[in-house]
Design a protein around this motif. Structure first.
Motif, PDB file in Angstrom:
ATOM      1  N   THR A   6     -15.474 -12.695 -13.687  1.00  0.00           N
ATOM      2  CA  THR A   6     -14.385 -11.936 -14.312  1.00  0.00           C
ATOM      3  C   THR A   6     -14.854 -11.354 -15.632  1.00  0.00           C
ATOM      4  OG1 THR A   6     -12.715 -13.320 -13.269  1.00  0.00           O
ATOM      5  CG2 THR A   6     -12.041 -12.092 -15.226  1.00  0.00           C
ATOM      6  N   LEU A   7     -15.556 -12.166 -16.425  1.00  0.00           N
ATOM      7  CA  LEU A   7     -16.069 -11.687 -17.706  1.00  0.00           C
ATOM      8  C   LEU A   7     -16.989 -10.495 -17.502  1.00  0.00           C
ATOM      9  CD1 LEU A   7     -16.461 -11.877 -20.760  1.00  0.00           C
ATOM     10  CD2 LEU A   7     -18.248 -13.589 -20.334  1.00  0.00           C
ATOM     11  N   PHE A   8     -17.890 -10.571 -16.526  1.00  0.00           N
ATOM     12  CA  PHE A   8     -18.798  -9.443 -16.309  1.00  0.00           C
ATOM     13  C   PHE A   8     -18.024  -8.189 -15.902  1.00  0.00           C
ATOM     14  CE2 PHE A   8     -21.717  -6.663 -14.131  1.00  0.00           C
ATOM     15  CZ  PHE A   8     -22.673  -6.530 -15.122  1.00  0.00           C
ATOM     16  N   GLY A   9     -17.016  -8.348 -15.053  1.00  0.00           N
ATOM     17  CA  GLY A   9     -16.188  -7.204 -14.670  1.00  0.00           C
ATOM     18  C   GLY A   9     -15.509  -6.580 -15.875  1.00  0.00           C
ATOM     19  N   ILE A  10     -15.018  -7.408 -16.768  1.00  0.00           N
ATOM     20  CA  ILE A  10     -14.355  -6.910 -17.974  1.00  0.00           C
ATOM     21  C   ILE A  10     -15.356  -6.192 -18.870  1.00  0.00           C
ATOM     22  CG2 ILE A  10     -13.219  -7.645 -20.116  1.00  0.00           C
ATOM     23  CD1 ILE A  10     -11.805  -9.807 -18.379  1.00  0.00           C
ATOM     24  N   ILE A  11     -16.565  -6.714 -18.951  1.00  0.00           N
ATOM     25  CA  ILE A  11     -17.600  -6.064 -19.759  1.00  0.00           C
ATOM     26  C   ILE A  11     -17.836  -4.638 -19.274  1.00  0.00           C
ATOM     27  CG2 ILE A  11     -20.067  -6.073 -20.323  1.00  0.00           C
ATOM     28  CD1 ILE A  11     -19.879  -9.186 -20.181  1.00  0.00           C
ATOM     29  N   THR A  12     -17.902  -4.452 -17.972  1.00  0.00           N
ATOM     30  CA  THR A  12     -18.147  -3.103 -17.447  1.00  0.00           C
ATOM     31  C   THR A  12     -16.974  -2.172 -17.754  1.00  0.00           C
ATOM     32  OG1 THR A  12     -17.317  -3.663 -15.231  1.00  0.00           O
ATOM     33  CG2 THR A  12     -19.677  -3.949 -15.619  1.00  0.00           C
ATOM     34  N   VAL A  13     -15.758  -2.693 -17.733  1.00  0.00           N
ATOM     35  CA  VAL A  13     -14.581  -1.882 -18.080  1.00  0.00           C
ATOM     36  C   VAL A  13     -14.610  -1.514 -19.561  1.00  0.00           C
ATOM     37  CG1 VAL A  13     -12.058  -1.912 -18.292  1.00  0.00           C
ATOM     38  CG2 VAL A  13     -13.141  -2.788 -16.216  1.00  0.00           C
ATOM     39  N   VAL A  14     -14.898  -2.504 -20.403  1.00  0.00           N
ATOM     40  CA  VAL A  14     -14.955  -2.271 -21.849  1.00  0.00           C
ATOM     41  C   VAL A  14     -16.006  -1.211 -22.167  1.00  0.00           C
ATOM     42  CG1 VAL A  14     -15.629  -3.381 -24.040  1.00  0.00           C
ATOM     43  CG2 VAL A  14     -14.045  -4.536 -22.494  1.00  0.00           C
ATOM     44  N   GLU A  15     -17.151  -1.311 -21.537  1.00  0.00           N
ATOM     45  CA  GLU A  15     -18.216  -0.325 -21.767  1.00  0.00           C
ATOM     46  C   GLU A  15     -17.789   1.057 -21.279  1.00  0.00           C
ATOM     47  OE1 GLU A  15     -21.638   2.154 -21.040  1.00  0.00           O
ATOM     48  OE2 GLU A  15     -20.501   1.229 -19.428  1.00  0.00           O
ATOM     49  N   ALA A  16     -17.138   1.120 -20.137  1.00  0.00           N
ATOM     50  CA  ALA A  16     -16.677   2.405 -19.600  1.00  0.00           C
ATOM     51  C   ALA A  16     -15.625   3.047 -20.503  1.00  0.00           C
ATOM     52  CB  ALA A  16     -16.114   2.214 -18.190  1.00  0.00           C
ATOM     53  N   GLN A  17     -14.883   2.228 -21.229  1.00  0.00           N
ATOM     54  CA  GLN A  17     -13.889   2.734 -22.183  1.00  0.00           C
ATOM     55  C   GLN A  17     -14.550   3.252 -23.458  1.00  0.00           C
ATOM     56  OE1 GLN A  17     -11.541  -0.838 -22.644  1.00  0.00           O
ATOM     57  NE2 GLN A  17     -10.048  -0.177 -21.120  1.00  0.00           N
ATOM     58  N   GLY A  18     -15.861   3.101 -23.559  1.00  0.00           N
ATOM     59  CA  GLY A  18     -16.576   3.564 -24.740  1.00  0.00           C
ATOM     60  C   GLY A  18     -16.624   2.544 -25.868  1.00  0.00           C
ATOM     61  N   ARG A  19     -16.207   1.332 -25.598  1.00  0.00           N
ATOM     62  CA  ARG A  19     -16.207   0.267 -26.607  1.00  0.00           C
ATOM     63  C   ARG A  19     -17.537  -0.483 -26.538  1.00  0.00           C
ATOM     64  NH1 ARG A  19     -11.094  -2.848 -24.966  1.00  0.00           N
ATOM     65  NH2 ARG A  19     -11.759  -4.202 -26.663  1.00  0.00           N
ATOM     66  N   LYS A  20     -18.585   0.234 -26.905  1.00  0.00           N
ATOM     67  CA  LYS A  20     -19.950  -0.264 -26.707  1.00  0.00           C
ATOM     68  C   LYS A  20     -20.267  -1.500 -27.544  1.00  0.00           C
ATOM     69  CE  LYS A  20     -21.603   4.255 -25.391  1.00  0.00           C
ATOM     70  NZ  LYS A  20     -22.530   5.352 -25.665  1.00  0.00           N
ATOM     71  N   GLU A  21     -19.803  -1.525 -28.778  1.00  0.00           N
ATOM     72  CA  GLU A  21     -20.088  -2.689 -29.615  1.00  0.00           C
ATOM     73  C   GLU A  21     -19.448  -3.941 -29.018  1.00  0.00           C
ATOM     74  OE1 GLU A  21     -19.554  -2.052 -33.893  1.00  0.00           O
ATOM     75  OE2 GLU A  21     -19.659   0.096 -33.452  1.00  0.00           O
ATOM     76  N   ARG A  22     -18.212  -3.817 -28.539  1.00  0.00           N
ATOM     77  CA  ARG A  22     -17.533  -4.958 -27.923  1.00  0.00           C
ATOM     78  C   ARG A  22     -18.258  -5.367 -26.636  1.00  0.00           C
ATOM     79  NH1 ARG A  22     -14.940  -9.536 -28.901  1.00  0.00           N
ATOM     80  NH2 ARG A  22     -13.224  -9.925 -27.484  1.00  0.00           N
TER      81      ARG A  22
END
Length: 89
Positions: A6-22
């Protein structure tokens, strides 16, 4: 295993949103917590490499250090709360 996937899936969503630092912060947490679960390691390493090349070095390093201080359960609660709040808007 479910939480780390789940964490990895969320990471890919966060990155796709442009929240690269997060995304960097969360990737550090992923690598710290994955234990024997290696199913997303190749993808995670590619994402880490891409983010490292896209972000200024200082920004990447600061994000990486912040990620080291994250607590797994606390982050999951925060991410689920963020997701719930976003879906209610």
């Amino acid at each position: 295993m479910g939480n780390i996937c789940t964490l990895f899936g969320i990471i890919t969503v966060v990155e796709a949103q442009g929240r690269k630092e997060r995304a960097v912060e969360l990737l550090v947490l992923y690598f710290q917590q994955r234990g024997a679960i290696k199913m997303h390691d190749d993808e995670a390493e590619r994402l880490r490499t891409r983010l490292q090349s896209e972000l200024p070095l200082e920004v990447f390093e600061e994000s990486f250090e912040r990620g080291k201080a994250l607590e797994f359960q606390q982050v999951l609660v925060e991410l689920l709360t963020e997701s719930k709040n976003a879906s209610e808007q």
